[in-house]
Scaffold this motif. Structure first.
Motif, PDB file in Angstrom:
ATOM      1  N   LEU A 194       0.993   8.191  -1.744  1.00 25.72           N
ATOM      2  CA  LEU A 194       2.444   8.010  -1.923  1.00 25.72           C
ATOM      3  C   LEU A 194       2.651   6.897  -2.933  1.00 25.72           C
ATOM      4  CD1 LEU A 194       5.367   8.551  -1.159  1.00 25.72           C
ATOM      5  CD2 LEU A 194       5.028   7.299   0.968  1.00 25.72           C
ATOM      6  N   HIS A 195       3.118   7.265  -4.123  1.00 26.03           N
ATOM      7  CA  HIS A 195       3.273   6.254  -5.171  1.00 26.03           C
ATOM      8  C   HIS A 195       4.093   6.795  -6.333  1.00 26.03           C
ATOM      9  CE1 HIS A 195      -0.641   8.328  -6.252  1.00 26.03           C
ATOM     10  NE2 HIS A 195       0.118   8.580  -7.302  1.00 26.03           N
ATOM     11  N   GLN A 196       4.370   5.886  -7.268  1.00 25.80           N
ATOM     12  CA  GLN A 196       5.015   6.253  -8.528  1.00 25.80           C
ATOM     13  C   GLN A 196       3.961   5.965  -9.599  1.00 25.80           C
ATOM     14  OE1 GLN A 196       8.947   4.558  -8.876  1.00 25.80           O
ATOM     15  NE2 GLN A 196       8.821   4.558 -11.092  1.00 25.80           N
ATOM     16  N   HIS A 215       7.350   9.123 -13.628  1.00 27.06           N
ATOM     17  CA  HIS A 215       8.214   8.033 -13.147  1.00 27.06           C
ATOM     18  C   HIS A 215       8.935   8.412 -11.860  1.00 27.06           C
ATOM     19  CE1 HIS A 215       7.600   5.476 -16.689  1.00 27.06           C
ATOM     20  NE2 HIS A 215       7.418   6.628 -17.308  1.00 27.06           N
ATOM     21  N   TYR A 216       8.487   9.509 -11.289  1.00 28.12           N
ATOM     22  CA  TYR A 216       9.081   9.973 -10.034  1.00 28.12           C
ATOM     23  C   TYR A 216       8.136   9.697  -8.868  1.00 28.12           C
ATOM     24  CZ  TYR A 216      12.304  12.669 -12.993  1.00 28.12           C
ATOM     25  OH  TYR A 216      13.241  13.058 -13.903  1.00 28.12           O
ATOM     26  N   VAL A 217       8.667   9.833  -7.654  1.00 29.44           N
ATOM     27  CA  VAL A 217       7.845   9.667  -6.451  1.00 29.44           C
ATOM     28  C   VAL A 217       6.839  10.806  -6.365  1.00 29.44           C
ATOM     29  CG1 VAL A 217       7.869   9.733  -3.919  1.00 29.44           C
ATOM     30  CG2 VAL A 217       9.673   8.488  -5.159  1.00 29.44           C
ATOM     31  N   GLY A 315       5.468   3.599   5.926  1.00 28.53           N
ATOM     32  CA  GLY A 315       5.819   3.968   4.558  1.00 28.53           C
ATOM     33  C   GLY A 315       4.707   3.760   3.553  1.00 28.53           C
ATOM     34  N   GLY A 316       5.073   3.946   2.314  1.00 31.49           N
ATOM     35  CA  GLY A 316       4.126   3.858   1.203  1.00 31.49           C
ATOM     36  C   GLY A 316       3.421   2.525   1.166  1.00 31.49           C
ATOM     37  N   GLY A 317       2.146   2.589   0.808  1.00 30.53           N
ATOM     38  CA  GLY A 317       1.320   1.360   0.766  1.00 30.53           C
ATOM     39  C   GLY A 317      -0.127   1.631   1.122  1.00 30.53           C
ATOM     40  N   PHE A 318      -0.378   2.050   2.351  1.00 26.62           N
ATOM     41  CA  PHE A 318       0.563   2.210   3.448  1.00 26.62           C
ATOM     42  C   PHE A 318       1.060   0.865   3.984  1.00 26.62           C
ATOM     43  CE2 PHE A 318      -1.806   6.372   4.347  1.00 26.62           C
ATOM     44  CZ  PHE A 318      -0.888   7.116   3.658  1.00 26.62           C
ATOM     45  N   THR A 319       2.278   0.900   4.533  1.00 25.76           N
ATOM     46  CA  THR A 319       2.833  -0.227   5.264  1.00 25.76           C
ATOM     47  C   THR A 319       3.375   0.332   6.565  1.00 25.76           C
ATOM     48  OG1 THR A 319       5.029   0.159   4.307  1.00 25.76           O
ATOM     49  CG2 THR A 319       3.616  -1.402   3.145  1.00 25.76           C
ATOM     50  N   TRP A 320       3.262  -0.408   7.631  1.00 23.19           N
ATOM     51  CA  TRP A 320       3.891   0.053   8.872  1.00 23.19           C
ATOM     52  C   TRP A 320       4.053  -1.100   9.854  1.00 23.19           C
ATOM     53  CZ3 TRP A 320      -1.158   0.587   7.692  1.00 23.19           C
ATOM     54  CH2 TRP A 320      -2.135   0.518   8.675  1.00 23.19           C
TER      55      TRP A 320
END
Ligand code: UT7
Length: 331
Positions: A194-196, A215-217, A315-320
Motif C-alpha cells: 500500500l503506497h504511492q 502518483h495515485y494510491v 493502515g498503510g506502512g503498515f501502521t496499526w
C-alpha cells in the motif's frame, strides 16, 4: 496532585457536499453496487470539488465549528497536530496553513503521517503534550482529500476512498478521563502492499511517473486485508486485556472504516455486539485519517461521561493500533 490525563473535550467534523454513489462508479469502472456493498459495506462517499480546495479547507470548516462549540478562539490553541497523507503541499505543513487560515497566532504544530492510523498516532502524541503539564489546549486534526491521489480508472481503489476530516480538542483532566492507554505499531515491510509510487524523494515527479499513473494510491487489497483483519483484532484484544476490560465494559468500538468485514472481524474477536460498533462506512467510505474523528463527531450526542471507547485502526506502512479512551462529557 492527581495525575493529568488528556481528555477529549470537544469534537467536530466536515464532509464535502458532493456525493459519489456506487451507481455513479458503475459508469466509471467495471464494478457493481452489489459487489461494492457486499465486499466493503460502502454505498457512497464524499468528494471535495472546487478549484484549489485542499485538505486544510476541510479543516478550517471543522475547526472553526469546534472553536465555536467549545466557546474558545483560535488564539487559545497552543499546538496543532495534523494527521494526513494528503497535505496541501509537500511543505510547509498543513498545520502551518491551517493556523494561518483560522488565525491561530499562539500555536505551533506539525503534520503527522501514519496513513489510516494517523489519527490514533496524533491522538497519542497530543495526549503526551497535555500529560506533560505544559499544554492545556491541543488540537488534533485527522483527514484527507483522498480524491487528490485516487485513480478513478482503477476499480481496486476508487470504490473505497472518500474525502472528509474531523478534529478533537484535548484538555487536561485530573479525574482520569481521556486517553487511558494505547497499543501502537508499525511494520515498514507493509509498504510494498500500500503506497504511492512516485512524488517522493525516491522517485521525484517526472513526465514518466505521470504517464505511468504513479502518483495515485497503489493497493494490493487482498494482502492488506489479511494483515488488517489480524492486526486490528490483535491490538483491540490486547488493549482490553491490559486494562481488564470485558466486552460488557466496552461502551463503543470506534473502528477505522476501511472495510465492513475488517470491522466485523475486530468486533467478533473483542466479543463486542453490533449495537456497540460505530459504523458510517456506508456514507463516507474510507477517509483515511478522517474516519475515527468523523465517527466521534457523528456519535457525540449519544456519548456519556465515563463511556469506555476502544479506538482501533490499521493502515498503510503498515501502521496499526488501538487506544482506550474514557469519554469525558455528556454529548
Ligand atoms: O484503510 C487502509 C487499509 N486498507 C484496507 O484495509 C483495505 C483492505 N482490503 C480490502 O478492503 C479488500 O481487499 C478490497 C475491498 C480492496 C477488495 O476486496 P476483496 O474481496 O479482497 O477482492 P479481491 O481483490 O480479492 O478481488 C476479488 C475479485 C477479483 O476477481 P476474480 O479474480 O475473482 O475474477 C477482482 O478482479 O473481485 C474483482 N474485483 C472487483 N469486481 C468488481 C476487484 N475489485 C472489484 C470491483 N468491482 N471494484
Amino acid at each position: 496532585m492527581n495525575k493529568i490525563t488528556a481528555a477529549i473535550t470537544c469534537v467536530n467534523g466536515y464532509v464535502p457536499e458532493y456525493v459519489l454513489s456506487n451507481s455513479e462508479l458503475e459508469k466509471m469502472v467495471d464494478t457493481s453496487d452489489e459487489w461494492i456493498t457486499s465486499r466493503t459495506g460502502i454505498k457512497e462517499r464524499r468528494l471535495l470539488k472546487g478549484e484549489g480546495l485542499a485538505t486544510s479547507d476541510m479543516a478550517v470548516e471543522a475547526v472553526n465549528g469546534l472553536l465555536k462549540k467549545r466557546g474558545i478562539t483560535a488564539n487559545d490553541i497552543e499546538l496543532i497536530i495534523f494527521a494526513t497523507v494528503t497535505p496541501d503541499l509537500i511543505f510547509p505543513s498543513s498545520a502551518c496553513i491551517l493556523a494561518d487560515k483560522i488565525g491561530a497566532k499562539n500555536a505551533w504544530g506539525y503534520d503527522l503521517a501514519a496513513a489510516c492510523s494517523g489519527f490514533l498516532f496524533a491522538l497519542e502524541t497530543g495526549a503526551k503534550f497535555i500529560e506533560s503539564g505544559k499544554y492545556t489546549k491541543v488540537l488534533v486534526v485527522g483527514g484527507d482529500k483522498m480524491s487528490s491521489i485516487i485513480d478513478y480508472t482503477d476499480r481496486n481503489t476508487c470504490i473505497i476512498f472518500g474525502d472528509g476530516l474531523g478534529c478533537v480538542l484535548l484538555e487536561p483532566n485530573t479525574e482520569g478521563f481521556g486517553v487511558v492507554d494505547s497499543v501502537l505499531k508499525i511494520d515498514g515491510n507493509g509498504r510494498h502492499y500500500l503506497h504511492q509510487k512516485a512524488g517522493g524523494s525516491q522517485k521525484p515527479p517526472s513526465h514518466e511517473t505521470v504517464d505511468a499513473r504513479e502518483h495515485y494510491v497503489f493497493q494490493d487489497g487482498k494482502t492488506v486485508f489479511k494483515f488488517a483483519v489480524t492486526g486490528m483484532a490483535d491490538v483491540s484484544a490486547q488493549i482490553m486485556d491490559r486494562n481488564n476490560l470485558t466486552a460488557d465494559d466496552v461502551t463503543w468500538l470506534v473502528p477505522h472504516q476501511a472495510n465492513l468485514r475488517i470491522i466485523d472481524a475486530t468486533a467478533e474477536r473483542m466479543g463486542v455486539g453490533k449495537d456497540k460498533i460505530m459504523i458510517n462506512i456506508e456514507k463516507f467510505g474510507n477517509t483515511t485519517n478522517g474516519t475515527i474523528p468523523l465517527l466521534l463527531w457523528e456519535w457525540e450526542n449519544k456519548l456519556k461521561k465515563g463511556d469506555n471507547l476502544v479506538l482501533s485502526a490499521f493502515g498503510g506502512g503498515f501502521t496499526w493500533g488501538s487506544i482506550y479512551v474514557k469519554w469525558a462529557y455528556n454529548g
